[in-house]
Design a protein around this motif. Structure first.
Motif, PDB file in Angstrom:
ATOM      1  N   GLU A 138       0.839  -1.215   0.000  1.00  0.00           N
ATOM      2  CA  GLU A 138       0.000   0.000   0.000  1.00  0.00           C
ATOM      3  C   GLU A 138       0.870   1.259   0.000  1.00  0.00           C
ATOM      4  N   ILE A 139       1.952   1.216   0.770  1.00  0.00           N
ATOM      5  CA  ILE A 139       2.833   2.402   0.828  1.00  0.00           C
ATOM      6  C   ILE A 139       3.497   2.610  -0.538  1.00  0.00           C
ATOM      7  N   TRP A 140       3.963   1.509  -1.139  1.00  0.00           N
ATOM      8  CA  TRP A 140       4.627   1.624  -2.448  1.00  0.00           C
ATOM      9  C   TRP A 140       3.684   2.205  -3.498  1.00  0.00           C
ATOM     10  N   LYS A 141       2.373   1.898  -3.363  1.00  0.00           N
ATOM     11  CA  LYS A 141       1.400   2.382  -4.366  1.00  0.00           C
ATOM     12  C   LYS A 141       1.357   3.904  -4.437  1.00  0.00           C
ATOM     13  N   GLN A 142       1.808   4.569  -3.384  1.00  0.00           N
ATOM     14  CA  GLN A 142       1.860   6.044  -3.438  1.00  0.00           C
ATOM     15  C   GLN A 142       2.940   6.530  -4.406  1.00  0.00           C
ATOM     16  N   PHE A 143       3.883   5.661  -4.713  1.00  0.00           N
ATOM     17  CA  PHE A 143       5.037   6.075  -5.519  1.00  0.00           C
ATOM     18  C   PHE A 143       5.107   5.412  -6.882  1.00  0.00           C
ATOM     19  N   LEU A 144       4.558   4.205  -6.973  1.00  0.00           N
ATOM     20  CA  LEU A 144       4.719   3.408  -8.193  1.00  0.00           C
ATOM     21  C   LEU A 144       3.385   2.852  -8.662  1.00  0.00           C
ATOM     22  N   PRO A 145       3.218   2.662  -9.994  1.00  0.00           N
ATOM     23  CA  PRO A 145       1.999   1.988 -10.457  1.00  0.00           C
ATOM     24  C   PRO A 145       1.998   0.526 -10.005  1.00  0.00           C
ATOM     25  N   GLU A 146       0.811  -0.052  -9.915  1.00  0.00           N
ATOM     26  CA  GLU A 146       0.711  -1.420  -9.378  1.00  0.00           C
ATOM     27  C   GLU A 146       1.500  -2.441 -10.185  1.00  0.00           C
ATOM     28  N   ASN A 147       1.645  -2.174 -11.496  1.00  0.00           N
ATOM     29  CA  ASN A 147       2.389  -3.162 -12.294  1.00  0.00           C
ATOM     30  C   ASN A 147       3.913  -3.030 -12.133  1.00  0.00           C
ATOM     31  N   HIS A 148       4.339  -2.203 -11.191  1.00  0.00           N
ATOM     32  CA  HIS A 148       5.764  -2.171 -10.824  1.00  0.00           C
ATOM     33  C   HIS A 148       5.979  -2.739  -9.416  1.00  0.00           C
ATOM     34  N   ILE A 149       4.911  -3.302  -8.839  1.00  0.00           N
ATOM     35  CA  ILE A 149       4.996  -3.873  -7.479  1.00  0.00           C
ATOM     36  C   ILE A 149       4.750  -5.379  -7.603  1.00  0.00           C
ATOM     37  N   ILE A 150       5.744  -6.153  -7.225  1.00  0.00           N
ATOM     38  CA  ILE A 150       5.731  -7.590  -7.517  1.00  0.00           C
ATOM     39  C   ILE A 150       5.794  -8.392  -6.214  1.00  0.00           C
ATOM     40  N   ASN A 151       5.039  -9.474  -6.157  1.00  0.00           N
ATOM     41  CA  ASN A 151       5.139 -10.362  -4.980  1.00  0.00           C
ATOM     42  C   ASN A 151       6.421 -11.176  -5.056  1.00  0.00           C
ATOM     43  N   GLY A 152       7.036 -11.402  -3.897  1.00  0.00           N
ATOM     44  CA  GLY A 152       8.243 -12.237  -3.862  1.00  0.00           C
ATOM     45  C   GLY A 152       8.124 -13.274  -2.761  1.00  0.00           C
ATOM     46  N   ASN A 153       8.816 -14.379  -2.959  1.00  0.00           N
ATOM     47  CA  ASN A 153       8.684 -15.486  -2.004  1.00  0.00           C
ATOM     48  C   ASN A 153       9.635 -15.335  -0.822  1.00  0.00           C
ATOM     49  N   ARG A 154       9.593 -16.336   0.031  1.00  0.00           N
ATOM     50  CA  ARG A 154      10.394 -16.323   1.255  1.00  0.00           C
ATOM     51  C   ARG A 154      11.889 -16.220   0.937  1.00  0.00           C
ATOM     52  N   HIS A 155      12.319 -16.868  -0.133  1.00  0.00           N
ATOM     53  CA  HIS A 155      13.736 -16.838  -0.496  1.00  0.00           C
ATOM     54  C   HIS A 155      14.205 -15.397  -0.754  1.00  0.00           C
ATOM     55  N   ASP A 156      13.416 -14.639  -1.536  1.00  0.00           N
ATOM     56  CA  ASP A 156      13.833 -13.284  -1.911  1.00  0.00           C
ATOM     57  C   ASP A 156      13.327 -12.209  -0.952  1.00  0.00           C
ATOM     58  N   ASN A 157      12.220 -12.464  -0.280  1.00  0.00           N
ATOM     59  CA  ASN A 157      11.566 -11.376   0.463  1.00  0.00           C
ATOM     60  C   ASN A 157      11.348 -11.645   1.956  1.00  0.00           C
ATOM     61  N   PHE A 158      12.145 -12.541   2.494  1.00  0.00           N
ATOM     62  CA  PHE A 158      12.176 -12.668   3.958  1.00  0.00           C
ATOM     63  C   PHE A 158      13.645 -12.762   4.321  1.00  0.00           C
ATOM     64  N   TRP A 159      14.208 -11.647   4.802  1.00  0.00           N
ATOM     65  CA  TRP A 159      15.663 -11.577   4.986  1.00  0.00           C
ATOM     66  C   TRP A 159      16.068 -12.071   6.374  1.00  0.00           C
ATOM     67  N   GLU A 160      17.079 -12.945   6.397  1.00  0.00           N
ATOM     68  CA  GLU A 160      17.576 -13.471   7.671  1.00  0.00           C
ATOM     69  C   GLU A 160      19.090 -13.305   7.687  1.00  0.00           C
TER      70      GLU A 160
END
Ligand code: GLY
Length: 282
Positions: A153-175
């Protein structure tokens, strides 16, 4: 053209102007943490603050950290020498909030720095958000079941929805490692391909596909958990922002190069090696 020195300084100046304390890089060899041999991220030196074991002296901090990713959880060794954007040692620009600001400000700062200060083309930027996770079949343990709708939702203030991509645990959960601080993250990717290629293939389809000119430049981690040795997740005492931006990649994008090695971080060193060896770098 901005030099690498100017780019580094503009990052530090930008976060100083947002009330961040600028601190030095920690040593690359980690001395007091048996879970880690070399510094693999800017947040390593703040691990005890993040876990609540050290006092928060400065709630907002920024730096540029020398990192070595040659072993353990974050190991780039197989990529080095094969592509144009991985290194054994690299510099990571980062900003932190320890219980102060969270997703809204972290995203707004990153966007302001890249697009207002550095003037990167907004149309060439894509972001990823954590898509959520199912419980592990055996242990029934999930990283987090929910998509990070808040970040989206925050990103939508800056970018169109087709520039916001879902990512999985490997790429989008940092440990940080097998144990230690972790949380969902949002990565910023840039498409530096020539316009003609961009017309033919949508950059969206190339994010996280190992394309050498559609690459991650900045990772914004929303630290909320401590991964315990038994694999369980314990909430952190404070919500923490932990970001890491690849300095060499940023310089490549700003200087209009197609390889990190063609930026002015490396060209003087390569020229000297050419002189000493008599071999030409091609
Ligand atoms: N700690 C953030 C990163 O290394 O990507």
């Amino acid at each position: 053209m901005l030099t690498s020195k100017e780019i580094r300084q503009s990052f530090l100046d930008f976060f100083a102007s947002k009330n961040h304390k600028i601190v030095p890089s920690a040593p690359m060899v980690v001395k007091d943490d048996p879970t880690l041999m070399f510094t693999n991220a800017g947040m390593n030196q703040f691990k005890n603050i993040i876990l609540g074991n050290d006092v928060i002296k400065y709630p907002r901090v920024a730096d540029t950290q020398k990192c070595l990713r040659v072993s353990g959880k974050h190991n780039d060794l197989e990529e080095v020498g094969h592509d144009t954007y991985h290194h054994t040692m690299f510099e990571m620009l980062g900003n932190w909030s320890f219980g102060d600001y969270f997703k809204k400000e972290a995203i707004a700062y990153a966007w302001e720095f890249l697009t207002d200060i550095l003037k990167l083309d907004k149309n060439r930027l894509y972001v990823t958000v954590f898509e959520g996770d199912k419980p592990d079949a055996e242990t029934q343990r999930a990283t987090s079941l929910h998509r990070d709708n808040e970040a989206a939702e925050i990103w939508k203030q800056f970018l169109p929805e087709n520039h916001i991509i879902n990512g999985n645990r490997h790429d989008n959960f940092w440990e940080m490692g097998d144990t230690g601080p972790c949380g969902p993250c949002s990565e910023i990717h840039i498409d530096i391909r020539p316009e003609s290629e961009r017309q033919k293939v949508d950059g969206l389809t190339l994010v996280n596909q190992s394309h050498p000119q559609v690459i991650e430049i900045w990772n914004l981690v929303f630290m909320q958990y401590n991964r315990k040795a038994d694999g369980s997740l314990e909430p952190l005492p404070n919500k923490v922002i932990d970001t890491g931006m690849g300095f060499e990649r940023l310089c490549m994008a700003i200087q209009g190069k197609t390889s990190n090695y063609n930026t002015d971080i490396f060209t003087p060193i390569i020229a000297e090696i050419e002189k000493i060896t008599g071999y030409k770098y091609v």
